[in-house]
Design a protein around this motif. Sequence first.
Motif, short mmCIF file in Angstrom:
data_model
loop_
_atom_site.label_atom_id
_atom_site.label_comp_id
_atom_site.label_asym_id
_atom_site.label_seq_id
_atom_site.Cartn_x
_atom_site.Cartn_y
_atom_site.Cartn_z
N GLU A 1 49.33 -39.81 -102.54
CA GLU A 1 50.44 -40.29 -103.37
C GLU A 1 50.72 -41.77 -103.20
OE1 GLU A 1 53.55 -36.58 -104.01
OE2 GLU A 1 53.87 -37.91 -102.32
N ILE A 2 51.30 -42.34 -104.27
CA ILE A 2 51.98 -43.64 -104.13
C ILE A 2 53.35 -43.51 -104.78
CG2 ILE A 2 49.80 -44.95 -104.19
CD1 ILE A 2 50.70 -46.01 -106.96
N GLN A 3 54.26 -44.37 -104.37
CA GLN A 3 55.57 -44.40 -105.00
C GLN A 3 55.44 -45.21 -106.28
OE1 GLN A 3 59.03 -47.03 -104.60
NE2 GLN A 3 59.62 -45.66 -102.95
N THR A 4 55.89 -44.66 -107.41
CA THR A 4 55.72 -45.39 -108.67
C THR A 4 57.02 -45.93 -109.25
OG1 THR A 4 55.49 -43.16 -109.61
CG2 THR A 4 53.51 -44.49 -109.47
N SER B 1 59.58 -57.18 -107.90
CA SER B 1 59.96 -58.00 -106.74
C SER B 1 61.48 -58.13 -106.69
CB SER B 1 59.32 -59.39 -106.83
OG SER B 1 59.88 -60.10 -107.92
N PHE B 2 61.98 -58.50 -105.51
CA PHE B 2 63.43 -58.65 -105.34
C PHE B 2 64.00 -59.66 -106.32
CE2 PHE B 2 62.20 -57.48 -100.84
CZ PHE B 2 62.67 -56.18 -100.93
N SER B 3 63.32 -60.81 -106.49
CA SER B 3 63.90 -61.84 -107.36
C SER B 3 63.96 -61.35 -108.80
CB SER B 3 63.13 -63.16 -107.23
OG SER B 3 61.78 -62.99 -107.55
N SER C 1 67.00 -50.99 -91.69
CA SER C 1 67.66 -52.26 -92.02
C SER C 1 67.28 -52.79 -93.39
CB SER C 1 67.31 -53.31 -90.97
OG SER C 1 65.92 -53.51 -90.94
N ALA C 2 66.40 -52.12 -94.12
CA ALA C 2 65.95 -52.60 -95.43
C ALA C 2 67.15 -52.87 -96.33
CB ALA C 2 65.02 -51.57 -96.07
N ASP C 3 67.21 -54.07 -96.91
CA ASP C 3 68.42 -54.46 -97.63
C ASP C 3 68.68 -53.66 -98.90
OD1 ASP C 3 69.98 -56.51 -96.25
OD2 ASP C 3 68.10 -57.62 -96.26
N SER C 4 67.64 -53.05 -99.49
CA SER C 4 67.89 -52.26 -100.70
C SER C 4 68.35 -50.84 -100.36
CB SER C 4 66.62 -52.17 -101.56
OG SER C 4 65.62 -51.42 -100.89
N GLY D 1 53.28 -55.89 -101.86
CA GLY D 1 53.40 -57.34 -101.71
C GLY D 1 52.85 -57.83 -100.38
N GLY D 2 52.74 -56.94 -99.41
CA GLY D 2 52.14 -57.28 -98.13
C GLY D 2 53.03 -57.99 -97.13
N SER D 3 54.32 -58.14 -97.46
CA SER D 3 55.17 -58.92 -96.55
C SER D 3 55.51 -58.16 -95.27
CB SER D 3 56.44 -59.41 -97.25
OG SER D 3 57.19 -58.34 -97.75
N ASP D 4 55.31 -56.86 -95.25
CA ASP D 4 55.31 -56.12 -93.98
C ASP D 4 53.87 -55.93 -93.48
OD1 ASP D 4 58.10 -55.51 -93.58
OD2 ASP D 4 57.96 -54.02 -95.17
N THR E 1 61.31 -49.52 -99.46
CA THR E 1 61.71 -48.13 -99.22
C THR E 1 60.60 -47.33 -98.53
OG1 THR E 1 61.15 -47.78 -101.55
CG2 THR E 1 63.46 -47.92 -101.02
N CYS E 2 59.32 -47.67 -98.83
CA CYS E 2 58.23 -46.90 -98.21
C CYS E 2 58.02 -47.27 -96.74
CB CYS E 2 56.93 -47.08 -98.98
SG CYS E 2 56.95 -46.26 -100.58
N ASN E 3 58.56 -48.41 -96.30
CA ASN E 3 58.39 -48.75 -94.88
C ASN E 3 59.31 -47.91 -93.99
OD1 ASN E 3 60.90 -49.97 -95.14
ND2 ASN E 3 60.14 -52.07 -94.99
N ASP F 1 58.44 -39.48 -96.83
CA ASP F 1 57.73 -38.28 -97.28
C ASP F 1 56.70 -38.60 -98.37
OD1 ASP F 1 57.09 -35.61 -97.46
OD2 ASP F 1 58.70 -35.15 -98.88
N LEU F 2 55.69 -39.33 -98.00
CA LEU F 2 54.57 -39.64 -98.92
C LEU F 2 53.46 -38.65 -98.60
CD1 LEU F 2 53.80 -43.47 -98.90
CD2 LEU F 2 54.20 -42.07 -100.92
N HIS F 3 53.05 -37.86 -99.58
CA HIS F 3 51.98 -36.89 -99.34
C HIS F 3 50.62 -37.57 -99.47
CE1 HIS F 3 54.84 -33.42 -100.71
NE2 HIS F 3 55.29 -34.08 -99.66
N ALA G 1 70.38 -66.69 -93.83
CA ALA G 1 69.08 -66.50 -94.49
C ALA G 1 68.05 -66.14 -93.43
CB ALA G 1 68.65 -67.77 -95.21
N MET G 2 66.95 -65.56 -93.87
CA MET G 2 65.83 -65.25 -92.98
C MET G 2 66.28 -64.49 -91.74
SD MET G 2 63.36 -66.50 -94.74
CE MET G 2 61.88 -66.74 -93.78
N ASP G 3 67.08 -63.46 -91.95
CA ASP G 3 67.48 -62.64 -90.81
C ASP G 3 67.57 -61.19 -91.27
OD1 ASP G 3 68.20 -61.92 -88.28
OD2 ASP G 3 70.13 -62.96 -88.28
N ILE G 4 67.32 -60.28 -90.33
CA ILE G 4 67.38 -58.86 -90.61
C ILE G 4 68.82 -58.40 -90.35
CG2 ILE G 4 66.48 -56.61 -89.80
CD1 ILE G 4 64.40 -58.34 -91.30
N ALA G 5 69.29 -57.43 -91.15
CA ALA G 5 70.68 -56.98 -91.03
C ALA G 5 70.94 -56.37 -89.65
CB ALA G 5 70.98 -55.95 -92.11
#
Lengths: 169, 293
Positions: B164-167, B76-78, B121-124, B31-34, B115-117, B159-161, B191-195
């Motif tokens: 690879e991509i995460q599928t 996506s999250f939504s 603090s990632a909410d998932s 998604g590119g948001s990072d 998860t790949c980042n 641990d991405l070799h 809203a709009m804040d990191i944990a």
Amino acid sequence: MAEKFVKQYKTVHFNLNGNDVERSVDVRASLTDMLRNDFRMTSVKKGCEVGECGACNVLIDGEAFNSCIYLAVWAEGKHIRTLEGLLGPDGEMSDIQQAFIDEAAIQCGFCTPGFILTAVEILETGKEYTDAELRKLLSGHLCRCTGYENILRAVKKTMYKRLGKAMPE
Amino acid sequence: MYDMKALYEAGSVDEAVALRVAHPDAQIIAGGSDVLVQMREGKRAGAELISIYGIDALRGVSQEADGTLRIGSLTSFSHITKDPLIQQYINVLGEAVDQVGGPQIRNIGTIGGNTCNGVTSADSASTLFAWDAIVELTGPDGVRRQPIHDFYLKAGKVDLHPGEIQTAILIPKESYENTFGHYIKYAMRNAMDIATLGTSVNVRLSADKKTVERTRIAFGVAGPVPLRAATAEQTANGQPVSQELAEAFSQAVKADINPRDSWRASRDFRMHIAVESAKRAFIESVRLAGGEL
Ligand SMILES: Cc1cc2nc3c(=O)[nH]c(=O)nc-3n(C[C@H](O)[C@H](O)[C@H](O)COP(=O)(O)OP(=O)(O)OC[C@H]3O[C@@H](n4cnc5c(N)ncnc54)[C@H](O)[C@@H]3O)c2cc1C
Ligand code: FES
Ligand code: FES
């Protein structure tokens, strides 16, 4: 060292405010860049350009996206709506735009197009939301002028109008 | 304009893997948001990108023959929050990702990117740790599956070799069956804040709802990567449901976590909210599971 940069272009086809369009774009362009520079959709504002403020918000296939963190080439095959698309055939304003004026939900206006398109997504669900829900749904936009209350009221008023219900006091 | 050197677009998983092999220095963009924000900030300036955003086959939630829930990495999250399977079996995940950023970020941000980042603090992430999620990775040698706990190597590194991509993210049936959970995001803004701290708890109660058969708890931002609190889990497993148990469970997390001082919050404060969040999330999970305390 890095090789010499070679410009890379791609032709994208999409629907903009009801019209099928195509453009050859630089792959480095954001959707904001393409909408403003190639299509003169100047309602799409450049605020923070890092996804924080919502000034560049557009609707893509009915969902709100910050176009500053969206690649222009991803527009391929999508239906994109900007504020310009809300106007009637003779330039009449839509109900939600009029409500923003009536409720003084606009001062400088920089945040307004983004807010209104999120409001369109909210209103098109046809659901009735509580104030708390509306605040959450509108929370992806910053406004430095109005203090948000009038914006909330404009959306709420239009929601009740479209639902054919009286707005609770 | 983004400062990128080249863009390669994949339309399928096979194409993405082939592009990864052909361009080993290129970075994946979902998604590119990072990625796009970091490119703007100069951190990824001049990078080559492989866009996987167009791979529609990686979107959506489904159930496999053995009951495993399969969440495509580009969902996506939504769309996770709205999904009926998520709502039925692991509603807490939909609630957790509904607290990411604001509505527009939840429309663009993907669970794969979250998860790949490798960000603590990632909410998932805490919920996926707490539900023993499995990460599915596809590369030139085929598909491999790895527990999410092993996928995180260190802060910002997973641990991405090569190639690879995460599928997908998988939630086994054994993990969600009869299980109810709650997530608490502690942040300075709604809203709009990191944990500052993320706490995810889930419980499975006995048939009479009087005994905790299994409880699991994971934190984000209590360490460099998300982590499970094993001492707390052992304290509660097999014990009768009670207020005292909620208290003992939450105090036990102190043995498991090692938060740090940062500009967002001090170590002591994070410790305090970890105990309090563990207690509240435990009580709410028990309540959702039909227990009384
Ligand atoms: C304004 C704003 C607010 C935010 N708020 C929050 C928040 O509250 N909580 C939160 O958790 N996050 C937040 N984020 C961060 C971000 O939205 C999430 O981390 C999101 O999940 C990233 O997903 P993406 O698809 O956009 O990832 P991308 O930016 O495309 O990628 C992120 C990383 O993962 C890699 N990657 C992505 N997908 C794959 C894949 N399938 N296989 C291999 N590698 C992959 C990329 O190479 C990159 O390193 C926020 C971001 C912004 C801009
Ligand atoms: S300009 Fe896009 S979110 Fe601020
Ligand atoms: S009216 Fe000025 S920023 Fe909102």
